[in-house]
Enzyme design. Sequence first.
Site, PDB file in Angstrom:
ATOM      1  N   HIS A 127       1.040  -0.527   0.396  1.00  0.00           N
ATOM      2  CA  HIS A 127       0.363   0.109  -0.013  1.00  0.00           C
ATOM      3  C   HIS A 127       1.058   1.546   0.012  1.00  0.00           C
ATOM      4  O   HIS A 127       2.117   1.110   0.444  1.00  0.00           O
ATOM      5  CB  HIS A 127      -0.854  -0.159   1.501  1.00  0.00           C
ATOM      6  CG  HIS A 127      -0.082   0.156   2.240  1.00  0.00           C
ATOM      7  ND1 HIS A 127       0.309   1.248   3.193  1.00  0.00           N
ATOM      8  CD2 HIS A 127       0.228  -0.918   3.191  1.00  0.00           C
ATOM      9  CE1 HIS A 127       1.110   0.575   4.216  1.00  0.00           C
ATOM     10  NE2 HIS A 127       0.813  -0.795   4.458  1.00  0.00           N
ATOM     11  N   ASP A 128       0.092   1.751  -0.528  1.00  0.00           N
ATOM     12  CA  ASP A 128       0.903   3.929  -1.309  1.00  0.00           C
ATOM     13  C   ASP A 128       2.205   3.787  -1.277  1.00  0.00           C
ATOM     14  O   ASP A 128       2.905   4.734  -0.710  1.00  0.00           O
ATOM     15  CB  ASP A 128       0.851   4.620   0.866  1.00  0.00           C
ATOM     16  CG  ASP A 128      -0.514   3.861   1.104  1.00  0.00           C
ATOM     17  OD1 ASP A 128      -1.282   4.669   0.584  1.00  0.00           O
ATOM     18  OD2 ASP A 128      -0.738   3.488   2.588  1.00  0.00           O
ATOM     19  N   GLY A 145       4.833  -1.043   2.475  1.00  0.00           N
ATOM     20  CA  GLY A 145       4.525  -0.012   2.634  1.00  0.00           C
ATOM     21  C   GLY A 145       4.717   1.225   2.715  1.00  0.00           C
ATOM     22  O   GLY A 145       6.014   1.719   3.225  1.00  0.00           O
TER      23      GLY A 145
END
Length: 271
Positions: A127-128, A145
């Site tokens: 994520h991200d 992340g």
Amino acid sequence: MNMIAVSARIHPLSVIEDGAEIGENVVVGPFCHVGPKVVLGEGVELLSHVVVAGRTTVGRGTRIFPSAIVGGEPQSVHHGGEETTLSIGERNTIREGVTMNTGTTDGGGKTVVGDGNLFLAYSHIAHDCTVGNNVILSNNVMLAGHVTIEDRAILGGGSAVHQFTRVGRQAFVGGLSAVSYDVIPYGMLNGNPGILGGLNVVGMSRAGIDKPTIHRVRRAFKQIFDGEGSIRTNAAAIREEYQDCAPVIEILDFIAADSDRALSSPNRNKA
């Protein structure tokens, strides 16, 4: 209601959920599942057994191989089911078993992948993350992340990148390396823990950087990492000397930028 271009070819054993947008000349092989908020650009190909989920956009000409899952929910204990996004650019090759997650609200809500990248089997983008253009992740590379991978970086098989870490443009990370700290542009890192061993001279040469410039970058590298002061102090001190050398200025800007992580260096005791 699906928005499927007339020229798209969808295998009858695949599921395209209502709401998905399927562009011109898209090919979806057997046993694929495309979610209701997915957009597949022109010429995207899902070979077979591919899952594209979440609010995910896949750019023109990208090929996704069997067992890849893109757009899955973030693997974060802080994710509460909010709607976040994954944006994949054009002409990417996403090999078998690759996983890419959408963002988290804490991290800006989006995971972004650029153009022309090669993601080998079972590599993972959490994520991200932000991945630039013409990047290569070899087999089993793991990005935690909030990682940033800049253009033309190459990460060797089995390497792992700590959350919030940056890997600079055209850096090279050796196989099985543990990347716990930021890697400067053109840097070469190996080992666990990862140690900055020098510059990716081969990559610089292949990118068309001439020998005199490479020699200047090598000299600047020594001044930054072998000088008496801290890395950041040394980098600031040589800026004026290298105003006419774009690769050195790129390294100096990378070092000067705000970051959640320390800098990888040849000497772990120096920051």
